[in-house]
Design a protein around this motif. Structure first.
Motif, short mmCIF file in Angstrom:
data_model
loop_
_atom_site.label_atom_id
_atom_site.label_comp_id
_atom_site.label_asym_id
_atom_site.label_seq_id
_atom_site.Cartn_x
_atom_site.Cartn_y
_atom_site.Cartn_z
N PHE A 196 4.12 -133.46 30.76
CA PHE A 196 5.03 -134.48 30.73
C PHE A 196 4.91 -135.60 31.65
CE2 PHE A 196 9.45 -136.26 31.24
CZ PHE A 196 9.53 -136.96 30.04
N ALA A 214 2.45 -138.15 30.84
CA ALA A 214 3.06 -138.90 29.56
C ALA A 214 3.93 -139.94 30.25
CB ALA A 214 3.87 -138.19 28.77
N VAL A 215 4.70 -139.78 31.33
CA VAL A 215 5.56 -140.79 31.82
C VAL A 215 4.39 -141.78 32.70
CG1 VAL A 215 7.13 -141.14 34.08
CG2 VAL A 215 7.46 -139.34 32.36
N GLU A 217 1.47 -142.46 32.01
CA GLU A 217 0.60 -143.25 30.97
C GLU A 217 1.74 -144.64 30.57
OE1 GLU A 217 -0.71 -140.23 28.65
OE2 GLU A 217 -2.74 -139.98 29.79
N HIS A 218 3.10 -144.27 30.48
CA HIS A 218 3.75 -145.26 30.11
C HIS A 218 4.12 -146.26 31.21
CE1 HIS A 218 7.30 -147.25 28.46
NE2 HIS A 218 8.19 -147.10 29.33
N ALA A 221 8.50 -141.73 26.75
CA ALA A 221 7.50 -140.74 27.14
C ALA A 221 7.56 -139.48 25.99
CB ALA A 221 7.57 -140.10 28.37
N VAL A 227 11.72 -137.01 34.38
CA VAL A 227 11.21 -138.59 34.60
C VAL A 227 11.33 -138.89 36.11
CG1 VAL A 227 11.48 -140.97 34.39
CG2 VAL A 227 11.51 -139.53 32.45
#
Length: 197
Positions: free
Chosen positions: A118, A121-122, A124-125, A144, A153
């Motif tokens: 995760f 994913a954060v 990458e955002h 995310a 986050v």
């Protein structure tokens, strides 16, 4: 009496910059340089920049203790670390452009090996948050893919291995307050104020 052969003038051999450049060149030629690093003075203090063959792997603020960061990189990636400023010329130039208002986003290869799941994913955002804009931790959690993971986050932003370049400073609390930042609240304020100008 022993004869000594010096392939370069002795004055150059004793020059630390020349000696360092020769070490870097030799390490690269022999495939012995896994992590190159340098420091860069910026409006938010001295930044440690480190890169692998894949790309930029670490940006650290002075308050994070650059020596401790290098030791952690040696343990997590490779002990073959050398100060090799020229390997970081592209990111240095882009950071200089960013801090002088000539650049809004970064275009350098990134090595995300220090983030997984995760957290990745954060990270990458985060580049999708436009220059001069912010998102709340809740908005980033939703983007995310885990709307309830607001605290996660915060952790992902706090542990972001590439602050400034991967703009976790653009993530704020729902009430608009800054929240925590690896470079400290003043650094976060400086970055957001600069981007808002």
């Amino acid at each position: 009496m022993t004869d000594f052969f010096f392939p370069v003038p002795i004055e150059a051999e004793l020059d630390p910059a020349v000696h360092r450049a020769r070490l870097v060149a030799e390490a690269e030629r022999e495939g012995l340089l896994d992590v190159a690093y340098r420091t860069l003075d910026t409006p938010v203090g001295s930044l440690l920049l480190a890169a692998t063959g894949r790309g930029l792997v670490k940006v650290a603020f002075d308050r994070q203790d650059h020596d401790a960061v290098l030791l952690a990189l040696a343990a997590e990636i490779s002990p073959r670390i050398l100060r090799a400023p020229s390997r970081l010329d592209a990111v240095t130039r882009q950071l200089d452009e960013y801090f002088t208002g000539q650049r809004r986003d970064f275009d350098v290869p990134l090595d995300f090996r220090l983030a997984r799941g995760f957290r990745l994913a954060v990270l990458e955002h985060l580049p999708e948050i436009s220059y001069g804009h912010t998102e709340s931790y809740a908005q980033v959690a939703a983007a995310a893919g885990s709307p309830k993971a607001v605290r996660a986050v915060g952790t992902a932003c706090a542990l972001n291995p590439l602050p400034v370049v991967v703009p976790c400073h653009r993530v704020v609390r729902s009430d608009g307050s800054y929240g925590q930042y690896a470079g400290g609240e003043e650094a976060k304020r400086t970055l957001l104020t600069m981007e808002a100008a």
